[in-house]
Design a protein around this motif. Sequence first.
Motif, PDB file in Angstrom:
ATOM      1  N   SER A 380       0.861  -1.190   0.000  1.00 46.70           N
ATOM      2  CA  SER A 380       0.000   0.000   0.000  1.00 46.70           C
ATOM      3  C   SER A 380       0.892   1.233   0.000  1.00 46.70           C
ATOM      4  CB  SER A 380      -0.926   0.012   1.226  1.00 46.70           C
ATOM      5  OG  SER A 380      -0.177   0.037   2.434  1.00 46.70           O
ATOM      6  N   GLY A 381       0.278   2.386  -0.249  1.00 49.45           N
ATOM      7  CA  GLY A 381       0.999   3.652  -0.181  1.00 49.45           C
ATOM      8  C   GLY A 381       2.129   3.779  -1.181  1.00 49.45           C
ATOM      9  N   LEU A 382       1.945   3.273  -2.403  1.00 52.59           N
ATOM     10  CA  LEU A 382       3.042   3.236  -3.374  1.00 52.59           C
ATOM     11  C   LEU A 382       3.141   4.497  -4.228  1.00 52.59           C
ATOM     12  CD1 LEU A 382       2.732  -0.455  -4.680  1.00 52.59           C
ATOM     13  CD2 LEU A 382       4.052   0.423  -2.731  1.00 52.59           C
ATOM     14  N   ARG A 383       2.331   5.515  -3.951  1.00 48.33           N
ATOM     15  CA  ARG A 383       2.335   6.680  -4.845  1.00 48.33           C
ATOM     16  C   ARG A 383       3.649   7.446  -4.791  1.00 48.33           C
ATOM     17  NH1 ARG A 383      -0.725   8.056  -0.425  1.00 48.33           N
ATOM     18  NH2 ARG A 383      -0.397  10.113   0.522  1.00 48.33           N
ATOM     19  N   ARG A 384       4.375   7.362  -3.697  1.00 50.26           N
ATOM     20  CA  ARG A 384       5.679   8.037  -3.624  1.00 50.26           C
ATOM     21  C   ARG A 384       6.793   7.157  -4.192  1.00 50.26           C
ATOM     22  NH1 ARG A 384       3.142   9.174   1.248  1.00 50.26           N
ATOM     23  NH2 ARG A 384       2.627  11.379   1.559  1.00 50.26           N
ATOM     24  N   VAL A 385       6.642   5.850  -4.042  1.00 50.39           N
ATOM     25  CA  VAL A 385       7.657   4.926  -4.565  1.00 50.39           C
ATOM     26  C   VAL A 385       7.573   4.838  -6.084  1.00 50.39           C
ATOM     27  CG1 VAL A 385       8.504   2.543  -4.493  1.00 50.39           C
ATOM     28  CG2 VAL A 385       7.579   3.615  -2.421  1.00 50.39           C
ATOM     29  N   LEU A 446     -20.815   0.483  -9.795  1.00 54.55           N
ATOM     30  CA  LEU A 446     -19.958  -0.580  -9.268  1.00 54.55           C
ATOM     31  C   LEU A 446     -18.564  -0.518  -9.890  1.00 54.55           C
ATOM     32  CD1 LEU A 446     -22.487  -3.576  -9.335  1.00 54.55           C
ATOM     33  CD2 LEU A 446     -21.793  -2.212  -7.355  1.00 54.55           C
ATOM     34  N   THR A 447     -18.509  -0.211 -11.192  1.00 53.12           N
ATOM     35  CA  THR A 447     -17.214  -0.098 -11.879  1.00 53.12           C
ATOM     36  C   THR A 447     -16.352   0.976 -11.243  1.00 53.12           C
ATOM     37  OG1 THR A 447     -18.194  -0.838 -13.966  1.00 53.12           O
ATOM     38  CG2 THR A 447     -16.094   0.332 -14.093  1.00 53.12           C
ATOM     39  N   ALA A 448     -16.948   2.129 -11.000  1.00 54.27           N
ATOM     40  CA  ALA A 448     -16.203   3.220 -10.364  1.00 54.27           C
ATOM     41  C   ALA A 448     -15.719   2.809  -8.979  1.00 54.27           C
ATOM     42  CB  ALA A 448     -17.083   4.464 -10.283  1.00 54.27           C
ATOM     43  N   PHE A 449     -16.564   2.084  -8.242  1.00 47.96           N
ATOM     44  CA  PHE A 449     -16.194   1.695  -6.879  1.00 47.96           C
ATOM     45  C   PHE A 449     -15.014   0.731  -6.880  1.00 47.96           C
ATOM     46  CE2 PHE A 449     -16.476  -1.402  -3.432  1.00 47.96           C
ATOM     47  CZ  PHE A 449     -16.354  -0.561  -2.340  1.00 47.96           C
ATOM     48  N   TYR A 450     -15.121  -0.397  -7.631  1.00 46.86           N
ATOM     49  CA  TYR A 450     -14.041  -1.388  -7.536  1.00 46.86           C
ATOM     50  C   TYR A 450     -12.757  -0.888  -8.183  1.00 46.86           C
ATOM     51  CZ  TYR A 450     -15.165  -3.105 -12.318  1.00 46.86           C
ATOM     52  OH  TYR A 450     -15.390  -3.229 -13.665  1.00 46.86           O
ATOM     53  N   THR A 451     -12.869   0.003  -9.170  1.00 44.90           N
ATOM     54  CA  THR A 451     -11.658   0.545  -9.790  1.00 44.90           C
ATOM     55  C   THR A 451     -10.895   1.416  -8.808  1.00 44.90           C
ATOM     56  OG1 THR A 451     -12.736   0.535 -11.957  1.00 44.90           O
ATOM     57  CG2 THR A 451     -10.772   1.887 -11.726  1.00 44.90           C
ATOM     58  N   PHE A 452     -11.606   2.293  -8.123  1.00 49.25           N
ATOM     59  CA  PHE A 452     -10.920   3.170  -7.168  1.00 49.25           C
ATOM     60  C   PHE A 452     -10.632   2.461  -5.861  1.00 49.25           C
ATOM     61  CE2 PHE A 452     -11.659   6.419 -10.193  1.00 49.25           C
ATOM     62  CZ  PHE A 452     -10.683   7.375  -9.919  1.00 49.25           C
ATOM     63  N   ARG A 453     -11.325   1.388  -5.563  1.00 51.06           N
ATOM     64  CA  ARG A 453     -10.909   0.534  -4.437  1.00 51.06           C
ATOM     65  C   ARG A 453      -9.507   0.005  -4.704  1.00 51.06           C
ATOM     66  NH1 ARG A 453     -11.033  -5.130  -4.171  1.00 51.06           N
ATOM     67  NH2 ARG A 453     -10.888  -5.963  -2.038  1.00 51.06           N
ATOM     68  N   ALA A 454      -9.281  -0.508  -5.933  1.00 53.91           N
ATOM     69  CA  ALA A 454      -7.947  -0.996  -6.283  1.00 53.91           C
ATOM     70  C   ALA A 454      -6.921   0.131  -6.247  1.00 53.91           C
ATOM     71  CB  ALA A 454      -7.981  -1.642  -7.670  1.00 53.91           C
ATOM     72  N   TYR A 455      -7.299   1.308  -6.726  1.00 54.08           N
ATOM     73  CA  TYR A 455      -6.378   2.442  -6.732  1.00 54.08           C
ATOM     74  C   TYR A 455      -5.995   2.851  -5.314  1.00 54.08           C
ATOM     75  CZ  TYR A 455      -5.026   7.367  -6.797  1.00 54.08           C
ATOM     76  OH  TYR A 455      -4.386   8.567  -6.575  1.00 54.08           O
ATOM     77  N   PHE A 456      -6.982   3.004  -4.437  1.00 54.75           N
ATOM     78  CA  PHE A 456      -6.698   3.445  -3.065  1.00 54.75           C
ATOM     79  C   PHE A 456      -5.924   2.384  -2.291  1.00 54.75           C
ATOM     80  CE2 PHE A 456     -10.605   6.217  -3.628  1.00 54.75           C
ATOM     81  CZ  PHE A 456      -9.869   7.386  -3.761  1.00 54.75           C
ATOM     82  N   LEU A 457      -6.262   1.101  -2.453  1.00 64.26           N
ATOM     83  CA  LEU A 457      -5.541   0.045  -1.749  1.00 64.26           C
ATOM     84  C   LEU A 457      -4.085  -0.033  -2.189  1.00 64.26           C
ATOM     85  CD1 LEU A 457      -8.131  -2.895  -1.676  1.00 64.26           C
ATOM     86  CD2 LEU A 457      -7.325  -1.537   0.266  1.00 64.26           C
ATOM     87  N   THR A 458      -3.819   0.287  -3.444  1.00 66.25           N
ATOM     88  CA  THR A 458      -2.461   0.166  -3.976  1.00 66.25           C
ATOM     89  C   THR A 458      -1.610   1.396  -3.688  1.00 66.25           C
ATOM     90  OG1 THR A 458      -3.256  -1.259  -5.768  1.00 66.25           O
ATOM     91  CG2 THR A 458      -1.098  -0.232  -6.072  1.00 66.25           C
ATOM     92  N   PHE A 459      -2.166   2.565  -3.851  1.00 66.73           N
ATOM     93  CA  PHE A 459      -1.346   3.783  -3.843  1.00 66.73           C
ATOM     94  C   PHE A 459      -1.565   4.691  -2.645  1.00 66.73           C
ATOM     95  CE2 PHE A 459      -1.692   2.561  -8.345  1.00 66.73           C
ATOM     96  CZ  PHE A 459      -0.350   2.493  -8.672  1.00 66.73           C
ATOM     97  N   TRP A 460      -2.569   4.432  -1.800  1.00 63.24           N
ATOM     98  CA  TRP A 460      -2.815   5.269  -0.630  1.00 63.24           C
ATOM     99  C   TRP A 460      -2.617   4.459   0.642  1.00 63.24           C
ATOM    100  CZ3 TRP A 460      -4.200  10.548  -0.525  1.00 63.24           C
ATOM    101  CH2 TRP A 460      -4.264  11.144  -1.787  1.00 63.24           C
TER     102      TRP A 460
END
Length: 660
Positions: A380-385, A446-460
């Motif tokens: 998680s939190g990869l936006r700086r890396v 639902l598309t917007a939700f699961y897409t940004f779920r993946a984004y937030f879990l990966t980069f935040w």
Amino acid sequence: MFDDMGPYLIFIPLLPLAASVIIAFLGPKVLRQHSHWPCIVGSVGACILAFFTLRSVGSLESGHLEMSYYKWIPAGPVQIDFGLQADGLTAIMLIVITFIGSLIAIYSAGYMHGDDGYPRFFAEISLFIFSMTGLVLANNFLLLYAFWEGVGLCSYLLIGFWFNKPSAAHAAQKAFLVTRLGDLGFFIAILLIWTRIDTLSYDTVFRSPEKLDSGFLTVVCLLLFCGAVGKSAQFPLHVWLPDAMEGPTPVSALIHAATMVTAGVYLVARCTPLFIQAPAAQVTVASIGGFTALLAALIALTQNDLKRVLAYSTISQLGYMFLALGCATLAGGSRNLMVLAVVASIFHLFTHGFFKALLFLAAGSVMHAMGNVIDMRRFSGLRRVLPTTHWTFLCGAAALAGVPLLAGFWSKDEILVSALGASAEGQRYRLVYAVLFVSGVVTAGLTAFYTFRAYFLTFWGEERIPHEAGHHAHESPPVMTVPLMILAAGALLVGFLNAEPFTHGLAHFLEEHTASLHGAEGEAVAASAKLVAMLGGTVFALGGILVAWWMYVREPGLAARLATSMQGFYQLSLNKFYFDEIYRYFIVQPLLGFAEFCRVFDLYVIDGLVDLTGQVPRLFGFLFRPMQNGLIQFYGLAMALGVAVFIAAMALQMIFGASW
């Protein structure tokens, strides 16, 4: 030089084919880690010719190019040419295949660097691009089917590229076998068309509606759709695509996001002149597409593997495309609606190729930095890396979610407008299309939700890096990030291409082959319907993003609490609604049991009968074997006894006469 592209169409598939042959022969011993160069040159060359083809098609009044190169099957009444054609639909597909394929080939040079199968990978990628370009250029159903099977073969080879890995080998087998089920229906449809029209040329088939009665045409269209369902991973044959993520990530981006899985959409779009005359087939296409879109979105909500989230997203977006194609009907509707529906589907195919390829390649960049770890629970939190990967992934996620003014917003909006228009104009299936419109709007949220779920879990969140990445996790090299930036620009901007060349090229193709049909011209879809569709899709999309932010950034523990309180649905979604288990229990296991029964029957019954047949001569031989004991005195005695019996018989005959 390329004003008339007809004679040069053959070079679009030939360039990648030549690259594949060169890599196959020279790669292992000569090119080695430089094997990407023929692939890139062949793909880029084909891409340049594809743009010339688009310009040439647009400049022609007919909007159509066709060239026959030689007689492929000259056998009596069977006269099938090896011929290629290009129109608006073909040109758009060629650009998607070759442009995105070129970027993925460049990206792969960095991603696959050092792999033992480096030359083999690029030979197979080039062979796939050859097969896919040939598929969309073919001017008859048999040539289309030949390239269709070539694409399936390349998919099998690339999914199982790491064949020493059991999960990859199993995934390749699963993909190959499941798609074969759909291909069987496709092949039967080709045979049925041949029996009625005596040719397989598109132009003749599409202009011969009088030779196909309503019931027969419906059967043909449903069988054609079977092929599309298998290749484009629609329900109930959708189960192969998520497992196909076992292949290298560039394969996921090229085959299972941007090109191969769209072959089914292309097939139905190409056969629109047939489908619009079979309303029952059309509503089936729309219903399967709408149901698949919703089902895949529900499964994607809880997946933890980043690539599998994107895989189910691909299935869902392909369902959107079929939903639009199923709205292209003249039964009680207008030709304007038909054109709008097909344009919406192909335009979404075009935009989806950009942002979904971007998302897969960005996921590959994450894997590259995380030591091949792709489970979102472990980082998680990869936006700086990974700053470049982060921003490009965000562009793709926003486009997929349908954020206003981005690519996905324009194409998804057109699909919802088509469904709403069909519900307003359709006569027999108005309620079905109304339900599908509502389903499409919900799926957008639902598309917007699961897409940004993946984004937030990966980069935040808190920065967490798995131990497989070591202590030096860093951004990918430029050979990987530059294609990401180009695709990100496409995800932001290609939505503004909706007017041309899509409307002109596709409308011309449809009008050319439906001019003899009696359908009301009708008015364009009402502005109020467009406003309703746009507002509905936008509100649900933005709402999905907001909910994802609230659950995974603002209140990180909320998702776990909801999963606990909705344990039944959570387990259904997490376990993919148990489709694999259902198929294994009701289809695979009974077939394995039947196969075992056949094995035992063959071993003990069939083989037993064969062995019994062989034992009969052996039995007779056993009875007469004592006569052949190898003793000369025995043979002499037998001869003497035989002669004595013969003399005795002759004497008795002489004594008693003929009556004896």
